[in-house]
Design an enzyme around this catalytic site. Structure first.
Site, PDB file in Angstrom:
ATOM      1  N   ASP A 145     -12.224  -9.144   4.531  1.00 30.35           N
ATOM      2  CA  ASP A 145     -13.465  -9.246   3.750  1.00 30.35           C
ATOM      3  C   ASP A 145     -14.016 -10.671   3.829  1.00 30.35           C
ATOM      4  O   ASP A 145     -15.229 -10.888   3.938  1.00 30.35           O
ATOM      5  CB  ASP A 145     -13.231  -8.873   2.278  1.00 30.35           C
ATOM      6  N   TYR A 166       0.827  -1.215   0.000  1.00 29.50           N
ATOM      7  CA  TYR A 166       0.000   0.000   0.000  1.00 29.50           C
ATOM      8  C   TYR A 166       0.858   1.261   0.000  1.00 29.50           C
ATOM      9  O   TYR A 166       0.468   2.284  -0.545  1.00 29.50           O
ATOM     10  CB  TYR A 166      -0.900   0.028   1.245  1.00 29.50           C
ATOM     11  N   LYS A 219       3.312 -15.374   3.450  1.00 29.37           N
ATOM     12  CA  LYS A 219       3.554 -16.200   2.261  1.00 29.37           C
ATOM     13  C   LYS A 219       5.049 -16.472   2.236  1.00 29.37           C
ATOM     14  O   LYS A 219       5.757 -16.142   1.278  1.00 29.37           O
ATOM     15  CB  LYS A 219       3.047 -15.442   1.014  1.00 29.37           C
ATOM     16  N   ASP A 243      -2.708 -18.483   1.566  1.00 26.43           N
ATOM     17  CA  ASP A 243      -3.675 -19.272   0.783  1.00 26.43           C
ATOM     18  C   ASP A 243      -4.335 -20.328   1.670  1.00 26.43           C
ATOM     19  O   ASP A 243      -5.557 -20.498   1.674  1.00 26.43           O
ATOM     20  CB  ASP A 243      -3.010 -19.901  -0.459  1.00 26.43           C
ATOM     21  N   ASP A 293      -6.283  -6.971   4.428  1.00 19.70           N
ATOM     22  CA  ASP A 293      -7.399  -6.388   3.677  1.00 19.70           C
ATOM     23  C   ASP A 293      -8.271  -7.506   3.107  1.00 19.70           C
ATOM     24  O   ASP A 293      -9.494  -7.518   3.264  1.00 19.70           O
ATOM     25  CB  ASP A 293      -6.832  -5.514   2.546  1.00 19.70           C
TER      26      ASP A 293
HETATM   27  C1  IPM Z   1     -10.430  -1.369   3.687  1.00 13.23           C
HETATM   28  C2  IPM Z   1     -10.666  -0.872   2.289  1.00 13.23           C
HETATM   29  C3  IPM Z   1      -9.534   0.058   1.879  1.00 13.23           C
HETATM   30  C4  IPM Z   1      -8.235  -0.710   1.972  1.00 13.23           C
HETATM   31  C5  IPM Z   1      -9.701   0.680   0.477  1.00 13.23           C
HETATM   32  C6  IPM Z   1     -10.986   1.462   0.341  1.00 13.23           C
HETATM   33  C7  IPM Z   1      -8.530   1.506   0.074  1.00 13.23           C
HETATM   34  O1  IPM Z   1     -10.800  -1.942   1.419  1.00 13.23           O
HETATM   35  O2  IPM Z   1     -10.355  -0.532   4.601  1.00 13.23           O
HETATM   36  O3  IPM Z   1     -10.326  -2.576   3.868  1.00 13.23           O
HETATM   37  O4  IPM Z   1      -7.862  -1.418   1.023  1.00 13.23           O
HETATM   38  O5  IPM Z   1      -7.588  -0.621   3.004  1.00 13.23           O
HETATM   39 MG    MG Z   2     -10.814  -3.823   2.350  1.00 15.43          MG
END
Ligand code: IPM
Ligand code: MG
Length: 353
Positions: free
Chosen positions: A248, A138, A188, A220, A244
């Site tokens: 999710d 990032y 990894k 993975d 990240d």
């Molecule tokens: C998160 C989001 C952000 C990230 C995006 C919007 C840049 O996905 O906070 O997880 O990747 O950190």
């Molecule tokens: Mg995210």
């Protein structure tokens, strides 16, 4: 008076933030001074840049920052370094909040929204992802270039130094000490040099926490184990990009991405609090967005930045009560429950405070 910088952002950001401010005002009347700050697409529209210096300054001077979400298709054609997301990264870096804590806990009334097999979900799901937030790809060098043959090419650099790994590892081990005392470090290391350094440092830090069990998983494999045996995870520690992605995945395991708050902390307790979901432009302005993730951010802020445990508990209990009553926004709706709007959800939570 506690000074809170508020970044509503774009898309559903202003809706979920509006709901959260109402909850905070109700639970602790007259205790906060909220200052609204432009960041993201809205700041590009107004000031030509996603994070005006003044916005960052206000956040840096506040006792805590509360953020909705930023981004949207409207700004897709912005040059890479002027995208809304750049503003978000700028706030994280500018506040030096290197540790992003993302709790993944299944609310009992939401068990039916968990897509996993019943016997897996029933074992209980309650883990925390400690995501490194101010390093890795990032923040590495991003470059688009031409090869000597004239072909288009690009590179993004993943880099971590020892102190960045060490401090995030400490956060994870400290959290584990207050929980089930298991840390799973995800990397990894079979491919990446960065991951081998990561593993080495995490093992060094582990020596300072002899009571904590440390496991390592490749990312993975981890993504597989998270849905196979989620109950076995307690504290996960991982670098920015893996965190990240895995958070999710975790959000779906516990029902919806609309449910998960996060706290980003640095060396002091001036945290940054943001839900893990994005700006959801597809449902923005329709009063459909689930405000719970952001409302729970409000609770995390009270607990971690302000030591207001009782008020934080009250918010979390109210959320639990609403879910128990079978009230659901679209993202967590299942048969037999009652569909309500985002603002309806906020009203129901406030009514139970
Ligand atoms: C998160 C989001 C952000 C990230 C995006 C919007 C840049 O996905 O906070 O997880 O990747 O950190
Ligand atoms: Mg995210």
């Amino acid at each position: 008076m506690k000074k809170v910088a508020v970044i509503p952002g774009d898309g559903i950001g202003p809706e979920v933030i509006g709901a959260t401010l109402e909850v905070l005002k109700k639970v602790a009347p007259g205790q906060f001074e909220f200052q609204s700050v432009a960041m993201g697409g809205n700041a590009i529209d107004k000031y030509g840049e996603p994070l005006p210096a003044e916005s960052l300054r206000i956040c840096q001077e506040a006792d805590a920052t509360l953020l909705g979400a930023v981004g949207g298709p409207k700004w897709d054609n912005q040059p890479p370094d002027n995208r809304p997301e750049r503003g978000l990264l700028g706030v994280r870096k500018g506040l030096k909040v290197f540790a992003n804590i993302r709790p993944a806990k299944i609310f009992a009334p939401l068990a039916s929204a968990c897509p996993l097999r019943k016997d897996i979900a029933e074992k209980g799901i309650d883990f925390i992802i400690v995501r490194e937030l101010t390093g890795g790809i990032y923040f590495g060098k991003h470059e688009a270039f031409k090869t000597p043959e004239g072909e288009r090419a690009a590179r993004d650099v993943m880099e971590y130094s020892e102190h960045e790994i060490r401090r995030i590892a400490h956060v994870a081990f400290k959290m584990a000490m207050g929980r089930r005392k298991i840390v799973t470090s995800i990397d990894k290391a079979n491919i990446l040099t960065v991951s081998r350094l990561w593993r080495e440092i995490v093992e060094e830090v582990a020596k300072e926490y002899p009571e904590v069990t440390l496991n390592h998983l490749y990312v993975d494999n981890a993504s597989m184990q998270l849905i196979r045996v989620p109950s076995e995870f307690d504290v996960i520690v991982t670098e920015n990009t893996f965190g990240d992605i895995l958070s999710d995945e975790a959000s779906q395991i516990v029902g919806s991405i609309g449910m998960i708050p996060s706290a980003s902390l640095g060396d002091n307790n001036r945290g940054l609090y943001e839900p893990i979901h994005g700006s959801a432009p597809d449902i923005a302005g329709q009063d459909k967005a689930n405000p719970i993730g952001t409302i729970l951010c409000g609770a995390m802020m009270l607990r971690w930045s302000f030591g207001m445990t009782e008020e934080a508990d009250r918010i979390e209990c109210a959320v639990d009560e609403v879910l128990k009553a079978g009230l659901r926004t679209g993202d967590i709706f299942t048969e037999g429950t009652k569909l309500i709007t985002g603002s309806g959800m906020k009203d129901e939570i406030i009514a139970r405070l």
